[in-house]
Every structure is written in structure tokens, then in C-alpha cells.
Design a protein around this motif. Structure first.
Motif, PDB file in Angstrom:
ATOM      1  N   TYR A  34      21.701  38.155   7.607  1.00  0.00           N
ATOM      2  CA  TYR A  34      20.510  37.428   7.857  1.00  0.00           C
ATOM      3  C   TYR A  34      20.616  36.413   7.480  1.00  0.00           C
ATOM      4  O   TYR A  34      20.076  35.212   7.970  1.00  0.00           O
ATOM      5  CB  TYR A  34      19.507  38.340   7.179  1.00  0.00           C
ATOM      6  CG  TYR A  34      18.163  37.651   7.203  1.00  0.00           C
ATOM      7  CD1 TYR A  34      17.275  38.202   7.972  1.00  0.00           C
ATOM      8  CD2 TYR A  34      17.767  36.751   6.448  1.00  0.00           C
ATOM      9  CE1 TYR A  34      16.024  37.712   8.255  1.00  0.00           C
ATOM     10  CE2 TYR A  34      16.522  36.275   6.527  1.00  0.00           C
ATOM     11  CZ  TYR A  34      15.606  36.568   7.472  1.00  0.00           C
ATOM     12  OH  TYR A  34      14.338  35.968   7.466  1.00  0.00           O
TER      13      TYR A  34
ATOM     14  N   LEU B 161      16.688  45.171   7.931  1.00  0.00           N
ATOM     15  CA  LEU B 161      18.053  45.310   7.276  1.00  0.00           C
ATOM     16  C   LEU B 161      18.288  46.830   7.050  1.00  0.00           C
ATOM     17  O   LEU B 161      17.589  47.502   6.415  1.00  0.00           O
ATOM     18  CB  LEU B 161      18.284  44.545   6.084  1.00  0.00           C
ATOM     19  CG  LEU B 161      17.876  43.029   5.789  1.00  0.00           C
ATOM     20  CD1 LEU B 161      18.139  42.412   4.779  1.00  0.00           C
ATOM     21  CD2 LEU B 161      18.393  42.296   7.087  1.00  0.00           C
TER      22      LEU B 161
ATOM     23  N   VAL C  60      11.280  40.309   5.469  1.00  0.00           N
ATOM     24  CA  VAL C  60      12.498  41.106   5.674  1.00  0.00           C
ATOM     25  C   VAL C  60      12.311  42.229   5.152  1.00  0.00           C
ATOM     26  O   VAL C  60      11.756  42.579   3.836  1.00  0.00           O
ATOM     27  CB  VAL C  60      13.550  40.399   4.864  1.00  0.00           C
ATOM     28  CG1 VAL C  60      14.967  41.086   5.199  1.00  0.00           C
ATOM     29  CG2 VAL C  60      13.714  39.048   5.438  1.00  0.00           C
TER      30      VAL C  60
ATOM     31  N   ALA D 164      12.320  41.019  10.426  1.00  0.00           N
ATOM     32  CA  ALA D 164      13.758  41.729  10.465  1.00  0.00           C
ATOM     33  C   ALA D 164      13.844  42.853   9.724  1.00  0.00           C
ATOM     34  O   ALA D 164      13.264  43.037   8.517  1.00  0.00           O
ATOM     35  CB  ALA D 164      14.763  40.708   9.960  1.00  0.00           C
TER      36      ALA D 164
END
Ligand code: PLP
Length: 405
Positions: A359, A376, A99, A374
Motif C-alpha cells: 500500500y 488489506l 485503510v 483500501a
């Protein structure tokens, strides 16, 4: 010099000439800037770009509509860092390292609104426009006032009267003629729109002129370059007017057309707050247009946008990408902000924290996998928002109890 060929109505495809001042199309929808991508493919290269010493997103000037370098209005834009979550990954159920936070709080005026407004103001300068007006939830007004001031233009800013105080003061301090309106951002937008005739100002509202999208497009270009032209699996974007989501999707489409990226595109995820989720509702209902959301409320002021003129563009990008739209509650947003700040040393804005909550929910619901890479989007510095109270006290006149530390 630039590669712009024309502008195009995003709804009807009707063509408009470049080199003229434009607002919305005749259909009342956003105009998109189109480029000669074949010529760009031929003349530009990743290796030449890697050598660029232009500051921040101006390294992508060849992908942008500003023709004359002297019209680039600059306040020291930077490439924003990508920070992997390590300690706080467990709050999300994530694997550390999968992330990544793109921290846009480092841009001038402390938010990614700088990208869009920098471009829009630079284009206004190119066209000789002297007075700009904008409705804002805070950050867009601040960026507009700062860049307009820098360019020597007059700026008028209308914000809801319950906009965070720090934002309102920031706008005025940076030269924006600032007015608080007893309504929401769409009410402010109505006044700006109606004032065009009476005052002669230029309406620089989200998506109501063509160039803020181009500025936000640099988020997609920058992300791609920073990740070595390998896009992530999924992007969580806090969605208000949607400029950034639309802009990034446009960037990826242009890069793909130029052959600079290939393989699957990232899933685009539109994140909203449960107190203001028109796009999520339209998405769930299978609609392309999102009617006005009544009684919009959320602590994440940047995404308190009850109606968006580019609703169908957001929803199309989400759909084409195989992504989804998701709403998260305010209490979880604030708890996540505090947890990530405490564990990671990274103070997200509430809108950024909303993407982390999204998420977590998406992972739990099986909409994404923990092996997915991912990103953000943290859109602003957390320092612009009220922070939890500090209760620790020490009395210098008493004996200090060192066992408490
Ligand atoms: C404007 C803003 C958003 C929403 O961005 P859009 O691209 O307009 O959807 C999210 N967060 C913050 C902090 C903002 O200022």
C-alpha cells in the motif's frame, strides 16, 4: 439443494458435470463451479440474507456447492472483522480510516485457509472420499488436517522441512499424518500428485480440485455484505497460489451478474515478496503464465509459492480489475509488522504486513490515491510466527528504579 449447474475448465471453457469427483481439467487447469445465477437472482435477496442466523460463511450456503446441510463440516467459522487503521496510518502515508484490515486470523486454525479447506473437505464428505493429501507451507495443511479430522477422514500432509515449526506441530496435533520434505511446496505437490495412484488419496492441493476457490469466494461475499454492498476502491492481497484473489474476483462477478452490486469493481492488487515474485514478474513482462521462480525465499511463508497452476487466472483478474502486481522486501515486511502491532494493537502476519508495505509503495508511486478506500488482507494470526525478543528485566531482590517506566 443448491444452484450449481456445471463445472467449467478455466482455460478452455470445456464443460464438466456437477455431482462427480473432479481434480484438474483435461487441459491440466483449474475447474470453476458455475451456478444458475438467474435463478439465484430470482430466489435470493439481500434482506433474506441479512436475516440469516447461519454461522460465519455458511450464511452464503446458497452461493456454494455443498448440497446437503449435514455435509457442512464446521469448526465454528466466524465473520471476520474489518478494522480501520488509525494510529499506524502515518506509516503508510494514508489518511486514517481509509485503510481497512480484514482480519482473517480469527478463523478456525488461525488463517483464511479455513475457508477453502472447509469447503473442499465438506465436498469430499459429500462424495464419500476417505483420505485427503496436501502439500503446504503450513496453514493449508493445518486447516485441512483439522477439517478432515472433524469429518472423520484420514489426512496426509507434506511440507517443506523449513516450514515454521509451530505450523508443522499444529498440523500433526490436529490429526494430520505429517511429513517434512527437503524441498519447496511444488516438490511436495509432485509427491502428492504421484501418490494418487499408489495410495488412492485425493489431492486437495491449491486449485487442483474445484472447491477451495468456492470457499475463498466467501471472502468477497462477506466483504461486500459487511461494507453494505459497496465495494472498496482497491484490495491488496498477498498472493501465493492465488486462490483468494481468484475466488474474490469470482464472487464479485457473480454478485454483479445477480445485480447485487454495481459501479466500478475494486482494483485487485497481487502482493508478493521480492524473494518469490513469479506473478509480479509475469505481470511486468506482460505474460499470462509465470514460470517457476528459482531459489524462492521469504519470511512470509504463506506466499512462498514458486509456481502457481492458476497463474493466468490471477493475472487476468488483476488486469480486468485495473489493478497491478507488486513485490516488497522482507526487511520492510517485518518492520511494518512490528510498527503496526506497536501502534495499533493489531498483530499482522508477515503476509498481511506485506500488503501494508505494498500500500505504502503504491501510494508513493501514484498507483493509488490516499482518498481511495483500501482493504488489506491479513490472512492469518500473527501469533503463529516468531516475534521480536523481549529484553526488559526486573530483579525482585533489588530496589526497583521507577524512573525507567
Ligand atoms: C496461503 C496463504 C497465503 C496465500 O494465499 P493464496 O490464496 O493461496 O494466494 C497468504 N498468506 C497466508 C498466511 C497464507 O497461509
Amino acid at each position: 439443494m443448491n444452484f450449481v449447474t456445471h463445472l467449467e475448465c478455466s482455460l478452455t471453457g470445456k464443460i464438466y458435470p456437477a455431482g462427480q469427483v473432479h481434480g484438474l481439467s483435461e487441459a491440466g487447469r483449474p475447474l470453476l463451479v458455475r451456478y444458475d445465477l438467474d435463478a439465484m437472482k430470482e430466489k435470493l435477496s439481500k434482506s433474506a440474507l441479512a436475516q440469516s442466523t447461519a454461522p460465519g460463511f455458511w450464511r452464503y450456503a446458497d452461493f456454494l456447492p455443498v448440497a446437503e446441510p449435514e455435509n457442512r463440516v464446521s469448526l465454528g467459522e466466524v465473520m471476520t472483522p474489518i478494522i480501520p487503521l488509525e494510529q499506524s496510518a502515518h506509516h503508510l502515508g494514508a489518511k486514517p480510516g481509509n485503510v481497512l484490515v480484514k482480519d482473517e486470523g480469527r478463523l478456525p486454525t488461525g488463517s483464511f485457509k479455513a475457508r477453502g479447506l472447509c469447503l473442499a473437505v465438506s465436498m469430499a464428505k459429500e462424495f464419500g472420499i476417505e483420505h485427503l493429501a496436501i502439500p503446504t507451507n503450513g496453514n493449508a495443511g493445518a486447516a485441512m488436517a483439522a477439517y478432515a479430522g472433524r469429518a472423520g477422514m484420514k489426512s496426509t500432509v507434506l511440507c517443506p522441512s523449513d516450514t515454521p515449526d509451530i505450523n508443522i506441530r499444529e498440523i500433526q496435533s490436529q490429526g494430520g499424518d505429517t511429513y517434512m520434505v527437503n524441498g519447496l511446496i511444488n516438490d511436495c505437490g509432485k509427491i502428492v500428485g504421484q501418490g494418487k495412484e499408489a495410495v488412492g488419496w485425493f489431492d486437495i492441493s491449491t486449485l487442483k480440485e474445484p472447491y477451495r476457490i468456492e470457499g475463498k469466494k466467501t471472502m468477497g461475499l462477506e466483504l461486500a455484505e459487511q461494507l453494505g454492498w459497496e465495494l472498496p476502491d482497491v484490495i491488496f492481497y498477498p498472493t501465493g497460489g492465488g486462490t483468494g484473489l481468484i475466488g474474490m474476483w469470482k464472487a464479485f462477478a457473480e454478485l454483479k451478474e445477480m445485480g447485487w452490486i454495481d459501479g466500478p469493481m475494486p482494483k485487485m492488487v497481487a502482493v508478493q515478496a521480492t524473494g518469490c515474485a513469479p506473478i509480479v514478474k509475469a505481470w511486468e513482462d506482460g505474460e499470462e503464465h509465470a514460470p517457476l521462480w528459482e531459489d524462492a525465499h521469504t519470511v512470509a511463508a504463506g506466499i512462498r509459492v514458486p509456481i502457481a497452476v492458476g497463474d493466468f487466472l490471477i493475472i487476468r483478474a488483476v488486469r480486468e480489475s485495473g489493478g497491478f502486481a507488486i513485490a516488497v522486501p522482507d526487511d520492510e515486511i517485518m518492520a511494518m509488522r512490528d510498527a503496526v502491532a506497536a501502534d495499533e494493537g493489531l498483530l499482522l502476519c508477515p503476509e498481511g504486513a506485506a500488503t501494508a508495505v505494498a500500500y505504502k509503495h503504491a501510494l508513493a508511486a501514484g498507483q493509488i490515491k490516499d482518498t481511495d478506500r483500501a482493504v488489506l488482507w491479513n490472512c492469518a494470526t500473527g501469533l503463529k510466527y516468531p516475534l521480536p525478543e523481549v529484553t526488559g528485566r526486573l530483579d525482585k531482590n533489588q530496589e526497583i528504579d521507577y524512573s525507567q517506566f
